[in-house]
Scaffold this motif. Structure first.
Motif, PDB file in Angstrom:
ATOM      1  N   MET A 125       0.832  -1.211   0.000  1.00 35.33           N
ATOM      2  CA  MET A 125       0.000   0.000   0.000  1.00 35.33           C
ATOM      3  C   MET A 125       0.864   1.257   0.000  1.00 35.33           C
ATOM      4  O   MET A 125       0.490   2.267  -0.607  1.00 35.33           O
ATOM      5  CB  MET A 125      -0.958   0.006   1.192  1.00 35.33           C
ATOM      6  CG  MET A 125      -2.030  -1.071   1.129  1.00 35.33           C
ATOM      7  SD  MET A 125      -3.225  -0.840  -0.177  1.00 35.33           S
ATOM      8  CE  MET A 125      -4.215   0.470   0.515  1.00 35.33           C
ATOM      9  N   LYS A 126       2.024   1.213   0.667  1.00 36.31           N
ATOM     10  CA  LYS A 126       2.925   2.378   0.653  1.00 36.31           C
ATOM     11  C   LYS A 126       3.363   2.690  -0.770  1.00 36.31           C
ATOM     12  O   LYS A 126       3.342   3.844  -1.197  1.00 36.31           O
ATOM     13  CB  LYS A 126       4.151   2.128   1.532  1.00 36.31           C
ATOM     14  CG  LYS A 126       3.917   2.398   2.982  1.00 36.31           C
ATOM     15  CD  LYS A 126       5.226   2.428   3.740  1.00 36.31           C
ATOM     16  CE  LYS A 126       5.493   1.060   4.311  1.00 36.31           C
ATOM     17  NZ  LYS A 126       6.687   0.981   5.125  1.00 36.31           N
ATOM     18  N   PHE A 127       3.765   1.670  -1.512  1.00 34.76           N
ATOM     19  CA  PHE A 127       4.216   1.881  -2.888  1.00 34.76           C
ATOM     20  C   PHE A 127       3.068   2.315  -3.794  1.00 34.76           C
ATOM     21  O   PHE A 127       3.211   3.244  -4.591  1.00 34.76           O
ATOM     22  CB  PHE A 127       4.870   0.610  -3.441  1.00 34.76           C
ATOM     23  CG  PHE A 127       6.254   0.398  -2.925  1.00 34.76           C
ATOM     24  CD1 PHE A 127       7.326   1.077  -3.470  1.00 34.76           C
ATOM     25  CD2 PHE A 127       6.488  -0.471  -1.883  1.00 34.76           C
ATOM     26  CE1 PHE A 127       8.612   0.901  -2.989  1.00 34.76           C
ATOM     27  CE2 PHE A 127       7.769  -0.665  -1.389  1.00 34.76           C
ATOM     28  CZ  PHE A 127       8.835   0.022  -1.948  1.00 34.76           C
ATOM     29  N   LEU A 128       1.938   1.648  -3.675  1.00 29.97           N
ATOM     30  CA  LEU A 128       0.783   1.985  -4.504  1.00 29.97           C
ATOM     31  C   LEU A 128       0.337   3.423  -4.253  1.00 29.97           C
ATOM     32  O   LEU A 128       0.123   4.201  -5.189  1.00 29.97           O
ATOM     33  CB  LEU A 128      -0.353   1.002  -4.221  1.00 29.97           C
ATOM     34  CG  LEU A 128      -1.623   1.177  -5.004  1.00 29.97           C
ATOM     35  CD1 LEU A 128      -1.378   1.138  -6.501  1.00 29.97           C
ATOM     36  CD2 LEU A 128      -2.627   0.107  -4.607  1.00 29.97           C
ATOM     37  N   ASN A 129       0.225   3.797  -2.994  1.00 30.93           N
ATOM     38  CA  ASN A 129      -0.217   5.151  -2.672  1.00 30.93           C
ATOM     39  C   ASN A 129       0.819   6.209  -3.036  1.00 30.93           C
ATOM     40  O   ASN A 129       0.452   7.323  -3.393  1.00 30.93           O
ATOM     41  CB  ASN A 129      -0.642   5.244  -1.209  1.00 30.93           C
ATOM     42  CG  ASN A 129      -2.019   4.658  -1.015  1.00 30.93           C
ATOM     43  OD1 ASN A 129      -2.864   4.723  -1.900  1.00 30.93           O
ATOM     44  ND2 ASN A 129      -2.255   4.072   0.138  1.00 30.93           N
ATOM     45  N   ALA A 130       2.088   5.874  -2.991  1.00 25.43           N
ATOM     46  CA  ALA A 130       3.112   6.822  -3.446  1.00 25.43           C
ATOM     47  C   ALA A 130       2.953   7.081  -4.939  1.00 25.43           C
ATOM     48  O   ALA A 130       3.010   8.236  -5.385  1.00 25.43           O
ATOM     49  CB  ALA A 130       4.512   6.279  -3.142  1.00 25.43           C
ATOM     50  N   GLU A 131       2.728   6.035  -5.716  1.00 19.63           N
ATOM     51  CA  GLU A 131       2.517   6.198  -7.163  1.00 19.63           C
ATOM     52  C   GLU A 131       1.278   7.045  -7.433  1.00 19.63           C
ATOM     53  O   GLU A 131       1.292   7.922  -8.301  1.00 19.63           O
ATOM     54  CB  GLU A 131       2.366   4.830  -7.838  1.00 19.63           C
ATOM     55  CG  GLU A 131       3.631   4.025  -7.887  1.00 19.63           C
ATOM     56  CD  GLU A 131       4.606   4.490  -8.959  1.00 19.63           C
ATOM     57  OE1 GLU A 131       4.197   5.199  -9.900  1.00 19.63           O
ATOM     58  OE2 GLU A 131       5.791   4.135  -8.856  1.00 19.63           O
ATOM     59  N   LEU A 132       0.204   6.777  -6.707  1.00 23.43           N
ATOM     60  CA  LEU A 132      -1.021   7.554  -6.887  1.00 23.43           C
ATOM     61  C   LEU A 132      -0.790   9.026  -6.522  1.00 23.43           C
ATOM     62  O   LEU A 132      -1.246   9.927  -7.233  1.00 23.43           O
ATOM     63  CB  LEU A 132      -2.157   6.961  -6.053  1.00 23.43           C
ATOM     64  CG  LEU A 132      -2.670   5.599  -6.518  1.00 23.43           C
ATOM     65  CD1 LEU A 132      -3.592   4.991  -5.475  1.00 23.43           C
ATOM     66  CD2 LEU A 132      -3.357   5.701  -7.869  1.00 23.43           C
ATOM     67  N   LYS A 133      -0.060   9.265  -5.443  1.00 21.25           N
ATOM     68  CA  LYS A 133       0.234  10.639  -5.023  1.00 21.25           C
ATOM     69  C   LYS A 133       1.026  11.382  -6.098  1.00 21.25           C
ATOM     70  O   LYS A 133       0.734  12.536  -6.408  1.00 21.25           O
ATOM     71  CB  LYS A 133       1.009  10.629  -3.703  1.00 21.25           C
ATOM     72  CG  LYS A 133       1.336  12.003  -3.181  1.00 21.25           C
ATOM     73  CD  LYS A 133       2.111  11.938  -1.881  1.00 21.25           C
ATOM     74  CE  LYS A 133       2.499  13.314  -1.426  1.00 21.25           C
ATOM     75  NZ  LYS A 133       3.300  13.286  -0.208  1.00 21.25           N
ATOM     76  N   TRP A 134       2.023  10.729  -6.687  1.00 18.68           N
ATOM     77  CA  TRP A 134       2.833  11.358  -7.734  1.00 18.68           C
ATOM     78  C   TRP A 134       1.985  11.741  -8.943  1.00 18.68           C
ATOM     79  O   TRP A 134       2.333  12.657  -9.686  1.00 18.68           O
ATOM     80  CB  TRP A 134       3.977  10.455  -8.164  1.00 18.68           C
ATOM     81  CG  TRP A 134       5.025  10.247  -7.105  1.00 18.68           C
ATOM     82  CD1 TRP A 134       5.389  11.125  -6.132  1.00 18.68           C
ATOM     83  CD2 TRP A 134       5.834   9.094  -6.915  1.00 18.68           C
ATOM     84  NE1 TRP A 134       6.375  10.579  -5.345  1.00 18.68           N
ATOM     85  CE2 TRP A 134       6.672   9.333  -5.803  1.00 18.68           C
ATOM     86  CE3 TRP A 134       5.929   7.868  -7.572  1.00 18.68           C
ATOM     87  CZ2 TRP A 134       7.585   8.401  -5.346  1.00 18.68           C
ATOM     88  CZ3 TRP A 134       6.839   6.940  -7.107  1.00 18.68           C
ATOM     89  CH2 TRP A 134       7.660   7.207  -6.009  1.00 18.68           C
TER      90      TRP A 134
END
Length: 66
Positions: A40-49
Motif C-alpha cells: 500500500m505504501k508503494f501503490l499510494n506513493a505512485e497515486l500521489k505522484w
C-alpha cells in the motif's frame, strides 16, 4: 530471481498509463494483499505522484495477518 527484468518489462505500460483503469477496476472493493502495509505504501506513493487520491489502508485485508 523473480523474472521481472528489463526484457520482460520492455513492452509493459508504466503505472501512469494504467492507474485510472486500475482504480476503476478495484472500485470500492476490499483488496486482499499479502503484506499490505508494504504494498500500500508503494501503490499510494505512485497515486500521489499522479495527483490521485490514496487508497485507505482500511480497504486492504492483509493475508500476512491471517
Amino acid at each position: 530471481m523473480h523474472g521481472l527484468d528489463d526484457a520482460f518489462l520492455r513492452d509493459k505500460p508504466v503505472f501512469k498509463k494504467v492507474a485510472q483503469d486500475f482504480i476503476d477496476f478495484i472500485g470500492e472493493s476490499k483488496l486482499v494483499i499479502h503484506n499490505a502495509a508494504f504494498d500500500m505504501k508503494f501503490l499510494n506513493a505512485e497515486l500521489k505522484w499522479l495527483g490521485m487520491p490514496a487508497i485507505p489502508r482500511e480497504r486492504a485485508v492483509d493475508t500476512l495477518d491471517i
